[in-house]
Design an enzyme around this catalytic site. Sequence first.
Site, PDB file in Angstrom:
ATOM      1  N   ARG A   2      73.393  21.287 -21.052  1.00  0.00           N
ATOM      2  CA  ARG A   2      74.232  20.089 -21.063  1.00  0.00           C
ATOM      3  C   ARG A   2      75.247  20.200 -19.936  1.00  0.00           C
ATOM      4  O   ARG A   2      75.479  21.276 -19.383  1.00  0.00           O
ATOM      5  CB  ARG A   2      74.915  19.917 -22.425  1.00  0.00           C
ATOM      6  CG  ARG A   2      75.667  21.119 -22.895  1.00  0.00           C
ATOM      7  CD  ARG A   2      76.392  20.908 -24.220  1.00  0.00           C
ATOM      8  NE  ARG A   2      77.003  22.162 -24.649  1.00  0.00           N
ATOM      9  CZ  ARG A   2      76.441  23.031 -25.480  1.00  0.00           C
ATOM     10  NH1 ARG A   2      75.269  22.772 -26.021  1.00  0.00           N
ATOM     11  NH2 ARG A   2      77.041  24.173 -25.781  1.00  0.00           N
ATOM     12  N   HIS A  49      84.814  37.595 -19.394  1.00  0.00           N
ATOM     13  CA  HIS A  49      85.413  36.817 -18.303  1.00  0.00           C
ATOM     14  C   HIS A  49      85.711  37.706 -17.095  1.00  0.00           C
ATOM     15  O   HIS A  49      85.540  37.308 -15.952  1.00  0.00           O
ATOM     16  CB  HIS A  49      86.692  36.120 -18.776  1.00  0.00           C
ATOM     17  CG  HIS A  49      86.454  35.129 -19.880  1.00  0.00           C
ATOM     18  ND1 HIS A  49      85.407  34.231 -19.848  1.00  0.00           N
ATOM     19  CD2 HIS A  49      87.115  34.891 -21.044  1.00  0.00           C
ATOM     20  CE1 HIS A  49      85.442  33.487 -20.959  1.00  0.00           C
ATOM     21  NE2 HIS A  49      86.450  33.882 -21.694  1.00  0.00           N
ATOM     22  N   ARG A  75      90.815  26.943 -26.729  1.00  0.00           N
ATOM     23  CA  ARG A  75      90.469  28.336 -27.049  1.00  0.00           C
ATOM     24  C   ARG A  75      91.703  29.114 -27.501  1.00  0.00           C
ATOM     25  O   ARG A  75      92.830  28.694 -27.237  1.00  0.00           O
ATOM     26  CB  ARG A  75      89.867  29.003 -25.807  1.00  0.00           C
ATOM     27  CG  ARG A  75      88.537  28.386 -25.475  1.00  0.00           C
ATOM     28  CD  ARG A  75      87.895  29.041 -24.291  1.00  0.00           C
ATOM     29  NE  ARG A  75      86.591  28.420 -24.112  1.00  0.00           N
ATOM     30  CZ  ARG A  75      85.488  29.063 -23.784  1.00  0.00           C
ATOM     31  NH1 ARG A  75      85.515  30.347 -23.547  1.00  0.00           N
ATOM     32  NH2 ARG A  75      84.353  28.425 -23.673  1.00  0.00           N
ATOM     33  N   LEU A  86      81.735  28.914   4.100  1.00  0.00           N
ATOM     34  CA  LEU A  86      81.510  28.398   2.739  1.00  0.00           C
ATOM     35  C   LEU A  86      82.797  27.836   2.130  1.00  0.00           C
ATOM     36  O   LEU A  86      83.849  28.471   2.188  1.00  0.00           O
ATOM     37  CB  LEU A  86      80.997  29.535   1.843  1.00  0.00           C
ATOM     38  CG  LEU A  86      80.837  29.182   0.361  1.00  0.00           C
ATOM     39  CD1 LEU A  86      79.597  28.318   0.142  1.00  0.00           C
ATOM     40  CD2 LEU A  86      80.762  30.441  -0.501  1.00  0.00           C
ATOM     41  N   SER A 136      87.632  24.206 -18.136  1.00  0.00           N
ATOM     42  CA  SER A 136      87.557  22.754 -18.343  1.00  0.00           C
ATOM     43  C   SER A 136      88.824  22.255 -19.027  1.00  0.00           C
ATOM     44  O   SER A 136      89.600  23.042 -19.599  1.00  0.00           O
ATOM     45  CB  SER A 136      86.336  22.406 -19.201  1.00  0.00           C
ATOM     46  OG  SER A 136      86.605  22.708 -20.558  1.00  0.00           O
ATOM     47  N   THR A 137      89.014  20.936 -19.012  1.00  0.00           N
ATOM     48  CA  THR A 137      90.181  20.353 -19.690  1.00  0.00           C
ATOM     49  C   THR A 137      90.088  20.596 -21.202  1.00  0.00           C
ATOM     50  O   THR A 137      91.084  20.496 -21.908  1.00  0.00           O
ATOM     51  CB  THR A 137      90.273  18.828 -19.409  1.00  0.00           C
ATOM     52  OG1 THR A 137      88.980  18.248 -19.563  1.00  0.00           O
ATOM     53  CG2 THR A 137      90.781  18.546 -18.012  1.00  0.00           C
ATOM     54  N   GLU A 138      88.888  20.926 -21.694  1.00  0.00           N
ATOM     55  CA  GLU A 138      88.701  21.191 -23.136  1.00  0.00           C
ATOM     56  C   GLU A 138      88.941  22.673 -23.464  1.00  0.00           C
ATOM     57  O   GLU A 138      89.123  23.035 -24.629  1.00  0.00           O
ATOM     58  CB  GLU A 138      87.273  20.819 -23.574  1.00  0.00           C
ATOM     59  CG  GLU A 138      86.993  19.324 -23.625  1.00  0.00           C
ATOM     60  CD  GLU A 138      86.911  18.672 -22.247  1.00  0.00           C
ATOM     61  OE1 GLU A 138      86.330  19.294 -21.332  1.00  0.00           O
ATOM     62  OE2 GLU A 138      87.438  17.562 -22.075  1.00  0.00           O
ATOM     63  N   TRP A 190      91.407  24.478 -23.132  1.00  0.00           N
ATOM     64  CA  TRP A 190      92.734  24.798 -23.686  1.00  0.00           C
ATOM     65  C   TRP A 190      92.666  25.005 -25.193  1.00  0.00           C
ATOM     66  O   TRP A 190      93.578  25.570 -25.801  1.00  0.00           O
ATOM     67  CB  TRP A 190      93.737  23.670 -23.389  1.00  0.00           C
ATOM     68  CG  TRP A 190      94.001  23.469 -21.932  1.00  0.00           C
ATOM     69  CD1 TRP A 190      93.536  22.447 -21.151  1.00  0.00           C
ATOM     70  CD2 TRP A 190      94.788  24.295 -21.054  1.00  0.00           C
ATOM     71  NE1 TRP A 190      93.969  22.595 -19.855  1.00  0.00           N
ATOM     72  CE2 TRP A 190      94.754  23.717 -19.772  1.00  0.00           C
ATOM     73  CE3 TRP A 190      95.519  25.484 -21.235  1.00  0.00           C
ATOM     74  CZ2 TRP A 190      95.413  24.263 -18.673  1.00  0.00           C
ATOM     75  CZ3 TRP A 190      96.178  26.034 -20.135  1.00  0.00           C
ATOM     76  CH2 TRP A 190      96.120  25.423 -18.887  1.00  0.00           C
ATOM     77  N   ARG A 223      85.948  39.089 -25.954  1.00  0.00           N
ATOM     78  CA  ARG A 223      85.471  38.007 -25.075  1.00  0.00           C
ATOM     79  C   ARG A 223      86.027  38.107 -23.657  1.00  0.00           C
ATOM     80  O   ARG A 223      85.345  37.809 -22.694  1.00  0.00           O
ATOM     81  CB  ARG A 223      85.851  36.649 -25.675  1.00  0.00           C
ATOM     82  CG  ARG A 223      85.122  36.306 -26.966  1.00  0.00           C
ATOM     83  CD  ARG A 223      85.623  34.976 -27.516  1.00  0.00           C
ATOM     84  NE  ARG A 223      85.510  33.922 -26.528  1.00  0.00           N
ATOM     85  CZ  ARG A 223      84.389  33.267 -26.249  1.00  0.00           C
ATOM     86  NH1 ARG A 223      83.283  33.547 -26.906  1.00  0.00           N
ATOM     87  NH2 ARG A 223      84.371  32.332 -25.333  1.00  0.00           N
ATOM     88  N   ASP A 259      78.289  29.989 -17.793  1.00  0.00           N
ATOM     89  CA  ASP A 259      78.409  30.044 -19.245  1.00  0.00           C
ATOM     90  C   ASP A 259      77.842  31.353 -19.792  1.00  0.00           C
ATOM     91  O   ASP A 259      76.884  31.902 -19.231  1.00  0.00           O
ATOM     92  CB  ASP A 259      77.643  28.843 -19.840  1.00  0.00           C
ATOM     93  CG  ASP A 259      78.036  28.580 -21.283  1.00  0.00           C
ATOM     94  OD1 ASP A 259      79.013  29.189 -21.758  1.00  0.00           O
ATOM     95  OD2 ASP A 259      77.365  27.760 -21.933  1.00  0.00           O
TER      96      ASP A 259
HETATM   97  C1  FPP Z   1      82.271  30.110 -20.190  1.00  0.00           C
HETATM   98  O1  FPP Z   1      81.719  31.141 -20.967  1.00  0.00           O
HETATM   99  C2  FPP Z   1      83.190  30.686 -19.208  1.00  0.00           C
HETATM  100  C3  FPP Z   1      84.476  30.306 -19.018  1.00  0.00           C
HETATM  101  C4  FPP Z   1      85.129  29.225 -19.768  1.00  0.00           C
HETATM  102  C5  FPP Z   1      85.341  30.994 -18.026  1.00  0.00           C
HETATM  103  C6  FPP Z   1      84.632  31.264 -16.745  1.00  0.00           C
HETATM  104  C7  FPP Z   1      85.486  32.040 -15.846  1.00  0.00           C
HETATM  105  C8  FPP Z   1      85.026  32.982 -15.011  1.00  0.00           C
HETATM  106  C9  FPP Z   1      83.604  33.355 -14.899  1.00  0.00           C
HETATM  107  C10 FPP Z   1      85.943  33.668 -14.093  1.00  0.00           C
HETATM  108  C11 FPP Z   1      86.445  32.701 -13.075  1.00  0.00           C
HETATM  109  C12 FPP Z   1      87.183  33.337 -12.008  1.00  0.00           C
HETATM  110  C13 FPP Z   1      88.296  32.827 -11.434  1.00  0.00           C
HETATM  111  C14 FPP Z   1      88.829  33.484 -10.250  1.00  0.00           C
HETATM  112  C15 FPP Z   1      88.999  31.650 -11.977  1.00  0.00           C
HETATM  113  P1  FPP Z   1      82.062  31.199 -22.526  1.00  0.00           P
HETATM  114  O2  FPP Z   1      83.322  31.956 -22.693  1.00  0.00           O
HETATM  115  O3  FPP Z   1      82.088  29.815 -23.078  1.00  0.00           O
HETATM  116  O4  FPP Z   1      80.858  31.997 -23.073  1.00  0.00           O
HETATM  117  P2  FPP Z   1      80.200  31.838 -24.525  1.00  0.00           P
HETATM  118  O5  FPP Z   1      79.564  30.463 -24.540  1.00  0.00           O
HETATM  119  O6  FPP Z   1      79.193  32.931 -24.569  1.00  0.00           O
HETATM  120  O7  FPP Z   1      81.284  31.975 -25.526  1.00  0.00           O
END
Ligand code: FPP
Length: 252
Positions: free
Chosen positions: A206, A49, A83, A143, A77-79, A81, A45, A32
């Site tokens: 959480r 990522h 965004r 792994l 997550s399923t939630e 979407w 944003r 997160d």
């Molecule tokens: C939550 O942070 C992060 C996500 C919903 C996306 C996480 C994805 C990656 C780290 C890359 C994954 C890599 C692959 C190969 C699938 P947030 O955007 O909710 O952060 P915020 O709470 O600061 O807004």
Amino acid sequence: MSIWLPFKKTKQKESSNEIIENIPSHIAIIMDGNGRWAGKKGLPRIAGHKEGMSVVRNTVRMAVKYNVDVLTLYAFSTENWKRPKPEVDFIMKLPKEFSHVYLPEMKRNNVQIDTIGDFDSLPTHTKKAIQHAKDETKHNDGLKLNFALNYGGRYEIIRAIKQIATACEAKEMDIEEITESSLEQYLYTNHLRDPDLLIRTSGEKRLSNFLLWQSAYTEFWFTEALWPDFNETLFEEALKEYEKRKRRYGGV
Ligand code: FPP
């Protein structure tokens, strides 16, 4: 499979004589803080990522180094979407980029890539990239890198209940046969032990619908660090904290 008993593993840090005992077999991470990390830098944003994806690679390296068996990462997550579409589209392209850039390293490190979640509802290009990564690493026995993608804990439990109800209706299963261990056979994680340690970055405390059933006896560790800032020092901090925990599973 939660019936597996925890077993002890130790790993000596290469840089010192310090030994970390009792390395968790299965580590789950809620990655997160990507958006906040980007915001602080005045970036969009999606830049968070992208950076988060390279931290996935670093975290895999750490997990391999410490002989962790399973690393489950909450990627979507399923939630999620809900965004904005451009952000969702960007995240859905990450598996392809991850495969392109990091798959050779994953293969060299004997990492086996897998996913949990509603795979069928992902965009075709995402499914294709993931399937390719799975196929290319399916014979690896190091792994297990498990991406939770389009995953929701409540959905997973409902899905299991529906399958069990269908089996009961068809007289293939008796209601008396519904137990914790038989229900677990219907979860996405039926081939995995429950997570021993769950890490969440960014200061939030959480579960956000992650591994609800499986984390009944999991140890939690939280850090204020945003996911793109997660590093080996923090990973080791989590391992050292886990080492101190006394897991009693409801006993004394
Ligand atoms: C939550 O942070 C992060 C996500 C919903 C996306 C996480 C994805 C990656 C780290 C890359 C994954 C890599 C692959 C190969 C699938 P947030 O955007 O909710 O952060 P915020 O709470 O600061 O807004």
